[in-house]
Design a protein around this motif. Structure first.
Motif, PDB file in Angstrom:
ATOM      1  N   THR A   1       4.727  -6.238   3.029  1.00  0.00           N
ATOM      2  CA  THR A   1       4.084  -6.209   1.706  1.00  0.00           C
ATOM      3  C   THR A   1       4.630  -5.099   0.817  1.00  0.00           C
ATOM      4  O   THR A   1       4.211  -4.963  -0.330  1.00  0.00           O
ATOM      5  CB  THR A   1       2.557  -5.991   1.846  1.00  0.00           C
ATOM      6  N   THR A   2       5.508  -4.249   1.338  1.00  0.00           N
ATOM      7  CA  THR A   2       5.989  -3.094   0.573  1.00  0.00           C
ATOM      8  C   THR A   2       7.447  -2.797   0.910  1.00  0.00           C
ATOM      9  O   THR A   2       7.861  -2.980   2.057  1.00  0.00           O
ATOM     10  CB  THR A   2       5.122  -1.836   0.856  1.00  0.00           C
ATOM     11  N   SER A   3       8.190  -2.326  -0.107  1.00  0.00           N
ATOM     12  CA  SER A   3       9.579  -1.961   0.199  1.00  0.00           C
ATOM     13  C   SER A   3       9.699  -0.459   0.476  1.00  0.00           C
ATOM     14  O   SER A   3      10.784   0.024   0.774  1.00  0.00           O
ATOM     15  CB  SER A   3      10.503  -2.365  -0.958  1.00  0.00           C
ATOM     16  N   HIS A   4       8.590   0.270   0.397  1.00  0.00           N
ATOM     17  CA  HIS A   4       8.637   1.708   0.644  1.00  0.00           C
ATOM     18  C   HIS A   4       7.788   2.163   1.829  1.00  0.00           C
ATOM     19  O   HIS A   4       8.170   3.075   2.552  1.00  0.00           O
ATOM     20  CB  HIS A   4       8.187   2.484  -0.601  1.00  0.00           C
TER      21      HIS A   4
ATOM     22  N   ASP B   1       3.376   6.257   6.117  1.00  0.00           N
ATOM     23  CA  ASP B   1       4.204   7.108   5.264  1.00  0.00           C
ATOM     24  C   ASP B   1       4.394   6.325   3.967  1.00  0.00           C
ATOM     25  O   ASP B   1       5.027   5.257   3.966  1.00  0.00           O
ATOM     26  CB  ASP B   1       5.557   7.369   5.939  1.00  0.00           C
ATOM     27  N   THR B   2       3.817   6.814   2.872  1.00  0.00           N
ATOM     28  CA  THR B   2       3.866   6.080   1.600  1.00  0.00           C
ATOM     29  C   THR B   2       4.901   6.680   0.644  1.00  0.00           C
ATOM     30  O   THR B   2       4.850   6.433  -0.556  1.00  0.00           O
ATOM     31  CB  THR B   2       2.474   6.063   0.934  1.00  0.00           C
ATOM     32  N   LYS B   3       5.797   7.518   1.199  1.00  0.00           N
ATOM     33  CA  LYS B   3       6.904   8.104   0.415  1.00  0.00           C
ATOM     34  C   LYS B   3       6.380   8.850  -0.817  1.00  0.00           C
ATOM     35  O   LYS B   3       5.559   9.720  -0.659  1.00  0.00           O
ATOM     36  CB  LYS B   3       7.932   7.028   0.060  1.00  0.00           C
ATOM     37  N   ASP B   4       6.835   8.489  -2.017  1.00  0.00           N
ATOM     38  CA  ASP B   4       6.425   9.257  -3.201  1.00  0.00           C
ATOM     39  C   ASP B   4       5.119   8.776  -3.822  1.00  0.00           C
ATOM     40  O   ASP B   4       4.662   9.359  -4.803  1.00  0.00           O
ATOM     41  CB  ASP B   4       7.537   9.225  -4.262  1.00  0.00           C
ATOM     42  N   ALA B   5       4.538   7.688  -3.280  1.00  0.00           N
ATOM     43  CA  ALA B   5       3.248   7.214  -3.811  1.00  0.00           C
ATOM     44  C   ALA B   5       2.115   7.888  -3.048  1.00  0.00           C
ATOM     45  O   ALA B   5       2.248   8.121  -1.839  1.00  0.00           O
ATOM     46  CB  ALA B   5       3.153   5.700  -3.662  1.00  0.00           C
ATOM     47  N   MET B   6       1.021   8.201  -3.744  1.00  0.00           N
ATOM     48  CA  MET B   6      -0.186   8.632  -3.010  1.00  0.00           C
ATOM     49  C   MET B   6      -0.541   7.550  -1.999  1.00  0.00           C
ATOM     50  O   MET B   6      -0.919   7.843  -0.865  1.00  0.00           O
ATOM     51  CB  MET B   6      -1.318   8.893  -4.015  1.00  0.00           C
ATOM     52  N   GLY B   7      -0.415   6.276  -2.400  1.00  0.00           N
ATOM     53  CA  GLY B   7      -0.355   5.203  -1.430  1.00  0.00           C
ATOM     54  C   GLY B   7      -1.624   4.444  -1.113  1.00  0.00           C
ATOM     55  O   GLY B   7      -1.619   3.611  -0.209  1.00  0.00           O
ATOM     56  N   MET B   8      -2.700   4.688  -1.860  1.00  0.00           N
ATOM     57  CA  MET B   8      -3.950   4.019  -1.489  1.00  0.00           C
ATOM     58  C   MET B   8      -3.907   2.521  -1.760  1.00  0.00           C
ATOM     59  O   MET B   8      -4.375   1.721  -0.952  1.00  0.00           O
ATOM     60  CB  MET B   8      -5.091   4.697  -2.250  1.00  0.00           C
ATOM     61  N   ASN B   9      -3.307   2.112  -2.886  1.00  0.00           N
ATOM     62  CA  ASN B   9      -3.148   0.662  -3.104  1.00  0.00           C
ATOM     63  C   ASN B   9      -2.179   0.090  -2.083  1.00  0.00           C
ATOM     64  O   ASN B   9      -2.429  -0.958  -1.485  1.00  0.00           O
ATOM     65  CB  ASN B   9      -2.592   0.384  -4.512  1.00  0.00           C
ATOM     66  N   MET B  10      -1.058   0.778  -1.901  1.00  0.00           N
ATOM     67  CA  MET B  10      -0.023   0.312  -0.970  1.00  0.00           C
ATOM     68  C   MET B  10      -0.602   0.128   0.445  1.00  0.00           C
ATOM     69  O   MET B  10      -0.410  -0.909   1.087  1.00  0.00           O
ATOM     70  CB  MET B  10       1.122   1.329  -0.935  1.00  0.00           C
TER      71      MET B  10
ATOM     72  N   THR C   1      -2.578  -3.111   4.878  1.00  0.00           N
ATOM     73  CA  THR C   1      -3.576  -3.230   5.949  1.00  0.00           C
ATOM     74  C   THR C   1      -4.271  -4.585   5.908  1.00  0.00           C
ATOM     75  O   THR C   1      -4.594  -5.171   6.958  1.00  0.00           O
ATOM     76  CB  THR C   1      -4.600  -2.078   5.849  1.00  0.00           C
ATOM     77  N   GLU C   2      -4.486  -5.102   4.708  1.00  0.00           N
ATOM     78  CA  GLU C   2      -5.100  -6.435   4.608  1.00  0.00           C
ATOM     79  C   GLU C   2      -4.244  -7.476   5.347  1.00  0.00           C
ATOM     80  O   GLU C   2      -4.756  -8.327   6.079  1.00  0.00           O
ATOM     81  CB  GLU C   2      -5.265  -6.834   3.139  1.00  0.00           C
ATOM     82  N   ALA C   3      -2.920  -7.374   5.167  1.00  0.00           N
ATOM     83  CA  ALA C   3      -2.021  -8.318   5.846  1.00  0.00           C
ATOM     84  C   ALA C   3      -2.128  -8.143   7.366  1.00  0.00           C
ATOM     85  O   ALA C   3      -2.203  -9.129   8.119  1.00  0.00           O
ATOM     86  CB  ALA C   3      -0.584  -8.093   5.376  1.00  0.00           C
ATOM     87  N   ALA C   4      -2.173  -6.901   7.829  1.00  0.00           N
ATOM     88  CA  ALA C   4      -2.279  -6.648   9.280  1.00  0.00           C
ATOM     89  C   ALA C   4      -3.609  -7.173   9.822  1.00  0.00           C
ATOM     90  O   ALA C   4      -3.674  -7.683  10.949  1.00  0.00           O
ATOM     91  CB  ALA C   4      -2.140  -5.157   9.554  1.00  0.00           C
TER      92      ALA C   4
END
Ligand SMILES: CC(C)(COP(=O)([O-])OP(=O)([O-])OC[C@H]1O[C@@H](n2cnc3c(N)ncnc32)[C@H](O)[C@@H]1OP(=O)([O-])[O-])[C@@H](O)C(=O)NCCC(=O)NCCSC(=O)C[C@@](C)(O)CC(=O)[O-]
Ligand SMILES: NC(=O)C1=CN([C@@H]2O[C@H](COP(=O)(O)OP(=O)(O)OC[C@H]3O[C@@H](n4cnc5c(N)ncnc54)[C@H](OP(=O)(O)O)[C@@H]3O)[C@@H](O)[C@H]2O)C=CC1
Length: 402
Positions: free
Chosen positions: A162-165, A187-196, A201-204
């Motif tokens: 679901t993400t490229s980062h 590890d959400t790299k440069d994003a705080m990452g809560m949406n990511m 997690t929904e997919a998992a």
């Protein structure tokens, strides 16, 4: 529709207040809301409407917009820090309404410069989301937890599709009777990452439901734990876990803080350690939330996550005839892409720090921001402890804060 027509349409009941953007551009929609609000409440809304960006750029960040909250912004620094991702000096914009705060953090920065700088490192990077599942009994709970433990690689493949980062770092199961929680850490790299992290997690969760008897009850089961005080974040970390320290020579302590290393170390032990323990606090510090909140406001972070940003421990001791002080923030949730970091004011603030957008390598900009905020917060700790040890807290706020 123009603003007059929008106002009339709301009054007639033809358009709802939150639907105005469907009939006009975002600035006219905000102007119509201001006019309706002003008439309804008698409030004058000229300042709130005098914002300096195109309202359309804020559409992903706000609904029912009628203006902007303008908070004064000041600057501290240079912050002399040797980091894993940043090699100072850096300036940090802080937005606050608390007089004396900027002066205090700035004083701590000056002392750190005079002491030849601080050191900072990101120790851990893991944004978490913890869904809760229903099972029939503890046997099923144990079976489901075991399946997840054995299939983390498969869940990582699904989540990362679901993400490229984002990268899944681990999944920790927790069982409470017939409820099973899985704390996913990314590890959400440069994003705080809560949406990511939430989307991944929904997919998992779909895979877990397909392969085990567990049924998803809520995508967030509060073991994450987002925007609530929680010991799990203090212990395990969330977002970035960051530490900074500095050795301040005695003469620098005396000239900048008007007190001694011994007095600051004692104030820290009795206040930040003993006092916090007696209070049942999660944060064993003086005012880390002050620096974190002001930096979050200035740089477009999610301000509610100041809750986690105050999970921090300050230590201070005499060493080498000076003062050794450290600050470790367990759960500092910051990003330089996404969320509020895209807004014009906040982008300019990130430009001052030199960390706007994605880093090279990815994650390095958010690491650098985390190290700079933590060092500034250490500066704030030193300055406030100094003011308390020299009995200058009340007078400083009488002079600067009223
Ligand atoms: C107010 C000071 C700094 C004066 O402190 P001072 O030592 O009289 O200041 P100074 O005029 O000698 O200047 C020393 C340095 O401070 C900085 N500085 C000084 N003034 C300014 C200014 N106007 N603007 C920007 N920077 C300023 C500046 O860096 C300067 O060095 P220089 O750069 O000149 O070499 C000091 O008394 C102080 O830090 N007091 C503590 C205030 C504080 O930390 N407040 C935090 C908020 S309190 C709170 O919210 C939480 C609390 C208290 O409830 C938590 C708890 O329970 O503990
Ligand atoms: N959904 C929820 O439950 C919650 C949401 N929020 C809100 O979530 C927002 C923050 O979420 P967040 O996921 O950080 O932001 P965004 O939702 O804005 O997403 C950021 C996206 O930027 C892309 N990207 C581009 N370059 C990079 C890079 N270098 N590093 C990382 N990502 C990059 C990624 O896309 P790609 O994934 O395609 O690679 C990433 O998903 C805030 O607005 C916050 O208020 C807050 C709390 C809870």
């Amino acid at each position: 529709m123009d603003v007059d027509a929008l106002v009339a349409a709301v009054r007639n009941g033809d358009v709802r207040l939150h639907e105005l953007e469907q009939h006009a551009d975002a600035d006219d929609a905000a102007a119509a809301r201001r006019r309706l609000l002003a008439e309804e409440t008698g409030a004058e809304l000229e300042t709130v409407g005098a914002y300096a960006f195109d309202a359309a750029v804020a559409e992903p960040n706000i609904e029912n917009m009628f203006g902007a909250a303008q908070v004064p912004m000041g600057i501290v620094g240079p912050i002399a820090v040797d980091g894993g991702a940043v090699d100072g000096p850096a300036h940090l914009p802080l937005a606050t309404t608390e007089g004396a705060l900027l002066a205090s953090v700035n004083r701590g920065c000056a002392a750190i410069r005079a002491a030849e700088g601080a050191t900072a490192r990101v120790l851990k990077n893991a944004m978490t989301r913890a869904p809760v599942f229903r099972v029939s009994d503890v046997a099923e709970a144990s079976e489901t937890a075991a399946w997840v433990r054995e299939h983390v690689d498969r869940l990582a493949e699904v989540a990362e599709s679901t993400t490229s980062h984002g990268e899944l770092r681990g999944v920790t199961p927790y069982v409470v009777g017939d409820s099973v929680f899985f704390r996913f850490a990314y590890d959400t790299k440069d994003a705080m990452g809560m949406n990511m992290a939430t989307i991944a997690t929904e997919a998992a969760c779909e895979t877990i439901e397909a392969e085990t008897p567990a049924e998803l009850v809520a995508l967030s089961g509060n073991l994450c734990s987002d925007k609530k005080p929680a010991a799990i974040n203090s212990i395990e970390g969330r977002g970035r876990t960051v530490a900074a320290d500095a050795l301040i020579p005695r003469e620098v302590v005396e000239s900048y803080f008007g007190t001694t290393p011994e007095a600051i170390a004692e104030a820290n032990t009795r206040k930040n350690l003993v006092g916090s323990a007696k209070a049942g606090a999660l944060g064993f510090n003086a005012h880390v939330a002050n620096t974190v909140a002001a930096a979050f406001l200035a740089t477009g972070q999610d301000i509610a996550q100041v809750v986690e940003g105050s999970n921090a421990i300050t230590t201070a001791e005499t060493r080498d005839d000076g003062l050794y002080a450290s600050l470790t923030i367990a759960s500092l949730e910051v990003g330089t892409v996404g969320g509020g970091t895209k807004l014009p004011t906040q982008r300019e603030a990130l430009d001052i720090v030199g960390v706007r957008g994605g880093g090279d390598p990815p994650g390095s900009n958010a690491d650098a921001l985390a190290e700079i905020i933590t060092t500034a917060a250490l500066a704030g700790e030193l300055s406030l402890l100094g003011a308390l040890a020299s009995n200058h807290l009340a007078s400083a706020h009488e002079e600067l804060g009223r």
